[in-house]
Design a protein around this motif. Structure first.
Motif, PDB file in Angstrom:
ATOM      1  N   PRO A   1      -8.603 -53.274 -17.281  1.00 42.47           N
ATOM      2  CA  PRO A   1      -9.673 -53.885 -16.205  1.00 42.47           C
ATOM      3  C   PRO A   1      -9.070 -54.490 -15.152  1.00 42.47           C
ATOM      4  CG  PRO A   1      -9.396 -55.345 -18.275  1.00 42.47           C
ATOM      5  CD  PRO A   1      -8.756 -54.187 -18.473  1.00 42.47           C
ATOM      6  N   ALA A   2      -7.930 -54.992 -15.065  1.00 40.63           N
ATOM      7  CA  ALA A   2      -7.315 -55.748 -14.142  1.00 40.63           C
ATOM      8  C   ALA A   2      -6.354 -54.464 -13.032  1.00 40.63           C
ATOM      9  CB  ALA A   2      -6.470 -56.801 -14.321  1.00 40.63           C
ATOM     10  N   SER A   3      -5.950 -53.267 -13.542  1.00 41.47           N
ATOM     11  CA  SER A   3      -5.080 -52.538 -12.974  1.00 41.47           C
ATOM     12  C   SER A   3      -5.724 -51.478 -11.982  1.00 41.47           C
ATOM     13  CB  SER A   3      -4.243 -51.897 -14.051  1.00 41.47           C
ATOM     14  OG  SER A   3      -3.591 -52.981 -14.901  1.00 41.47           O
ATOM     15  N   PHE A   4      -6.949 -51.048 -12.420  1.00 38.02           N
ATOM     16  CA  PHE A   4      -7.653 -50.019 -11.690  1.00 38.02           C
ATOM     17  C   PHE A   4      -8.924 -50.340 -11.190  1.00 38.02           C
ATOM     18  CE2 PHE A   4      -4.770 -48.477 -14.965  1.00 38.02           C
ATOM     19  CZ  PHE A   4      -3.996 -47.523 -14.357  1.00 38.02           C
ATOM     20  N   ARG A   5      -9.362 -49.801 -10.220  1.00 37.33           N
ATOM     21  CA  ARG A   5     -10.675 -50.056  -9.356  1.00 37.33           C
ATOM     22  C   ARG A   5     -11.178 -48.610  -8.900  1.00 37.33           C
ATOM     23  NH1 ARG A   5     -11.932 -50.400  -3.880  1.00 37.33           N
ATOM     24  NH2 ARG A   5      -9.669 -49.979  -3.194  1.00 37.33           N
ATOM     25  N   LEU A   6     -12.695 -48.415  -9.413  1.00 36.67           N
ATOM     26  CA  LEU A   6     -13.292 -47.087  -9.201  1.00 36.67           C
ATOM     27  C   LEU A   6     -13.844 -46.933  -8.021  1.00 36.67           C
ATOM     28  CD1 LEU A   6     -13.766 -44.236 -10.575  1.00 36.67           C
ATOM     29  CD2 LEU A   6     -15.737 -45.320 -11.590  1.00 36.67           C
ATOM     30  N   VAL A   7     -13.959 -46.056  -7.116  1.00 36.36           N
ATOM     31  CA  VAL A   7     -14.922 -45.949  -5.808  1.00 36.36           C
ATOM     32  C   VAL A   7     -15.545 -44.623  -6.073  1.00 36.36           C
ATOM     33  CG1 VAL A   7     -14.854 -45.712  -3.439  1.00 36.36           C
ATOM     34  CG2 VAL A   7     -13.062 -47.177  -4.491  1.00 36.36           C
ATOM     35  N   GLN A   8     -16.874 -44.559  -6.141  1.00 39.18           N
ATOM     36  CA  GLN A   8     -17.554 -43.324  -6.430  1.00 39.18           C
ATOM     37  C   GLN A   8     -17.890 -42.599  -5.126  1.00 39.18           C
ATOM     38  OE1 GLN A   8     -19.058 -42.911  -9.503  1.00 39.18           O
ATOM     39  NE2 GLN A   8     -19.384 -41.018  -8.592  1.00 39.18           N
ATOM     40  N   HIS A   9     -17.802 -41.224  -5.245  1.00 41.87           N
ATOM     41  CA  HIS A   9     -18.383 -40.579  -4.224  1.00 41.87           C
ATOM     42  C   HIS A   9     -19.098 -39.350  -4.550  1.00 41.87           C
ATOM     43  CE1 HIS A   9     -15.323 -41.678  -0.892  1.00 41.87           C
ATOM     44  NE2 HIS A   9     -14.603 -41.961  -1.997  1.00 41.87           N
ATOM     45  N   GLU A  10     -20.275 -39.281  -4.263  1.00 43.17           N
ATOM     46  CA  GLU A  10     -21.185 -38.216  -4.742  1.00 43.17           C
ATOM     47  C   GLU A  10     -20.910 -36.973  -3.769  1.00 43.17           C
ATOM     48  OE1 GLU A  10     -22.849 -38.794  -7.109  1.00 43.17           O
ATOM     49  OE2 GLU A  10     -23.194 -40.958  -7.207  1.00 43.17           O
ATOM     50  N   LEU A  11     -20.687 -35.722  -4.672  1.00 45.43           N
ATOM     51  CA  LEU A  11     -20.388 -34.350  -4.026  1.00 45.43           C
ATOM     52  C   LEU A  11     -21.548 -33.425  -4.524  1.00 45.43           C
ATOM     53  CD1 LEU A  11     -18.658 -32.934  -1.943  1.00 45.43           C
ATOM     54  CD2 LEU A  11     -17.065 -32.328  -3.970  1.00 45.43           C
ATOM     55  N   PRO A  12     -22.595 -33.380  -3.773  1.00 46.87           N
ATOM     56  CA  PRO A  12     -23.737 -32.366  -4.457  1.00 46.87           C
ATOM     57  C   PRO A  12     -23.385 -31.109  -4.120  1.00 46.87           C
ATOM     58  CG  PRO A  12     -24.510 -33.703  -2.420  1.00 46.87           C
ATOM     59  CD  PRO A  12     -23.124 -34.077  -2.933  1.00 46.87           C
ATOM     60  N   ILE A  13     -23.115 -30.268  -5.155  1.00 45.35           N
ATOM     61  CA  ILE A  13     -22.725 -29.041  -4.802  1.00 45.35           C
ATOM     62  C   ILE A  13     -23.731 -27.936  -5.635  1.00 45.35           C
ATOM     63  CG2 ILE A  13     -20.470 -29.289  -4.580  1.00 45.35           C
ATOM     64  CD1 ILE A  13     -20.011 -28.547  -7.554  1.00 45.35           C
ATOM     65  N   PHE A  14     -24.814 -28.318  -6.313  1.00 45.83           N
ATOM     66  CA  PHE A  14     -25.819 -27.134  -6.844  1.00 45.83           C
ATOM     67  C   PHE A  14     -26.831 -27.270  -6.090  1.00 45.83           C
ATOM     68  CE2 PHE A  14     -22.833 -27.892 -10.336  1.00 45.83           C
ATOM     69  CZ  PHE A  14     -22.453 -26.778 -10.243  1.00 45.83           C
ATOM     70  N   GLY A  15     -27.180 -27.497  -4.861  1.00 50.94           N
ATOM     71  CA  GLY A  15     -28.445 -27.529  -4.056  1.00 50.94           C
ATOM     72  C   GLY A  15     -29.107 -28.627  -3.890  1.00 50.94           C
ATOM     73  N   PRO A  16     -30.360 -28.486  -3.427  1.00 49.11           N
ATOM     74  CA  PRO A  16     -31.524 -29.696  -3.254  1.00 49.11           C
ATOM     75  C   PRO A  16     -31.471 -30.675  -4.232  1.00 49.11           C
ATOM     76  CG  PRO A  16     -32.595 -27.645  -2.457  1.00 49.11           C
ATOM     77  CD  PRO A  16     -31.372 -27.290  -3.282  1.00 49.11           C
ATOM     78  N   PRO A  17     -31.557 -30.358  -5.640  1.00 43.39           N
ATOM     79  CA  PRO A  17     -32.177 -31.284  -6.410  1.00 43.39           C
ATOM     80  C   PRO A  17     -30.769 -32.500  -6.802  1.00 43.39           C
ATOM     81  CG  PRO A  17     -32.909 -29.432  -7.431  1.00 43.39           C
ATOM     82  CD  PRO A  17     -31.892 -28.947  -6.211  1.00 43.39           C
ATOM     83  N   SER A  18     -29.443 -31.673  -6.691  1.00 44.26           N
ATOM     84  CA  SER A  18     -28.382 -32.572  -6.725  1.00 44.26           C
ATOM     85  C   SER A  18     -28.270 -33.363  -5.552  1.00 44.26           C
ATOM     86  CB  SER A  18     -27.112 -31.657  -6.705  1.00 44.26           C
ATOM     87  OG  SER A  18     -26.930 -30.924  -8.044  1.00 44.26           O
ATOM     88  N   GLU A  19     -28.743 -32.716  -4.188  1.00 41.87           N
ATOM     89  CA  GLU A  19     -28.644 -33.643  -3.133  1.00 41.87           C
ATOM     90  C   GLU A  19     -29.562 -34.710  -3.124  1.00 41.87           C
ATOM     91  OE1 GLU A  19     -27.934 -34.237   1.279  1.00 41.87           O
ATOM     92  OE2 GLU A  19     -27.098 -32.884  -0.054  1.00 41.87           O
ATOM     93  N   LEU A  20     -30.718 -34.402  -3.622  1.00 44.54           N
ATOM     94  CA  LEU A  20     -31.710 -35.662  -3.813  1.00 44.54           C
ATOM     95  C   LEU A  20     -30.908 -36.764  -4.552  1.00 44.54           C
ATOM     96  CD1 LEU A  20     -34.463 -36.709  -3.091  1.00 44.54           C
ATOM     97  CD2 LEU A  20     -35.343 -35.477  -5.131  1.00 44.54           C
ATOM     98  N   ALA A  21     -30.419 -36.503  -5.704  1.00 44.16           N
ATOM     99  CA  ALA A  21     -30.066 -37.287  -6.625  1.00 44.16           C
ATOM    100  C   ALA A  21     -28.754 -38.295  -6.001  1.00 44.16           C
ATOM    101  CB  ALA A  21     -29.666 -36.647  -8.082  1.00 44.16           C
TER     102      ALA A  21
END
Length: 255
Positions: free
Chosen positions: A127-147
């Motif tokens: 837990p002290a060694s790594f840090r997660l940074v989230q990136h949303e990359l919608p590639i499956f159309g409008p539903p993915s873009e909305l989410a």
């Protein structure tokens, strides 16, 4: 000892030997560890040789589709990000000695779910060694873009991961009303979320992620940039952990 019992014992020993051999850290043997190749035009980044399992376009077919309507804008954004990718990848609130992990995902990607379980395991172990940074990359159309828009907007209320995980477990209907119902169940301010989803700031966040995906060659999901190491696709946890250990043992990357 009867012949039948002896045969069973021999068979059991063979099975145990096979599973024991599979459990050995083969990736740590000489010549069996991860191999990296420097990315010539993106120092100090390097790419893991080989690739994991991805959802999305097959590299062999990339470029066969006609250019998108915003192709020029995408190239321009990629050129800007390429000059100094680290702030866009990892943010500006890093801690020295903590390895940042930029994670590119898509809600409909089954391999993303597998990789997320492994990332959860890694972060729980260290837990002290790594840090997660989230990136949303919608590639499956409008539903993915909305989410994806909802996820990025939820980050502004500090509840992105809660909403993302609920989406992963919910058969999501491709309409805003269903997304907002899930958001309400999580406890988000739904009116604010709806406003933020259509805001220029959320659009800029998604555009920046797309630019990063373009310069690092992520044609599918999942994608990772772990410190200086770029990985395209889900890989076995043993290999993921080995790469993480390699990164943790090196100085912080300087872009």
């Amino acid at each position: 000892m009867t012949v039948r019992r002896r045969d069973l014992l021999v068979f059991g020993g063979i099975v145990a030997l096979i599973y024991g051999l599979r459990a050995l850290p083969w990736d740590r043997l000489p010549g069996r560890g991860p191999r990296y190749a420097d990315i010539a035009d993106l120092p100090p980044f390097r790419r893991l040789e080989g690739s994991g399992q991805t959802s999305g376009a097959t590299p062999a077919f990339v470029g066969l589709d006609p250019p998108s309507e915003d192709a020029d804008q995408r190239r321009a954004r990629a050129d800007v990000v390429r000059v100094d990718p680290c702030p866009a990848l990892f943010g500006t609130d890093g801690t020295p000695g903590v390895v940042p992990i930029a994670y590119f995902s898509e809600f409909r990607c089954p391999y993303c779910r597998a990789l997320e379980r492994d990332l959860d395991t890694l972060l729980a172990e260290f837990p002290a060694s790594f840090r997660l940074v989230q990136h949303e990359l919608p590639i499956f159309g409008p539903p993915s873009e909305l989410a994806a828009r909802a996820s990025v907007a939820a980050a502004r209320q500090g509840r992105q991961q809660e909403l993302r995980r609920r989406f992963m477990r919910t058969p999501l209907v491709a309409e805003e009303a269903s997304v907002l119902r899930v958001a309400a169940d999580v406890g988000l301010d739904v009116d604010r979320l709806a406003r933020d989803m259509t805001s220029p700031e959320v659009q800029a966040d998604l555009d920046r992620t797309r630019a990063l995906a373009d310069i690092f060659g992520f044609v599918g999901t999942p994608g990772l940039v772990m410190g200086r190491t770029v990985l395209n696709g889900a890989i076995p946890y043993a290999l993921l952990r080995r790469i993480a250990e390699d990164e943790a043992s090196m100085p912080d990357p300087v872009c």
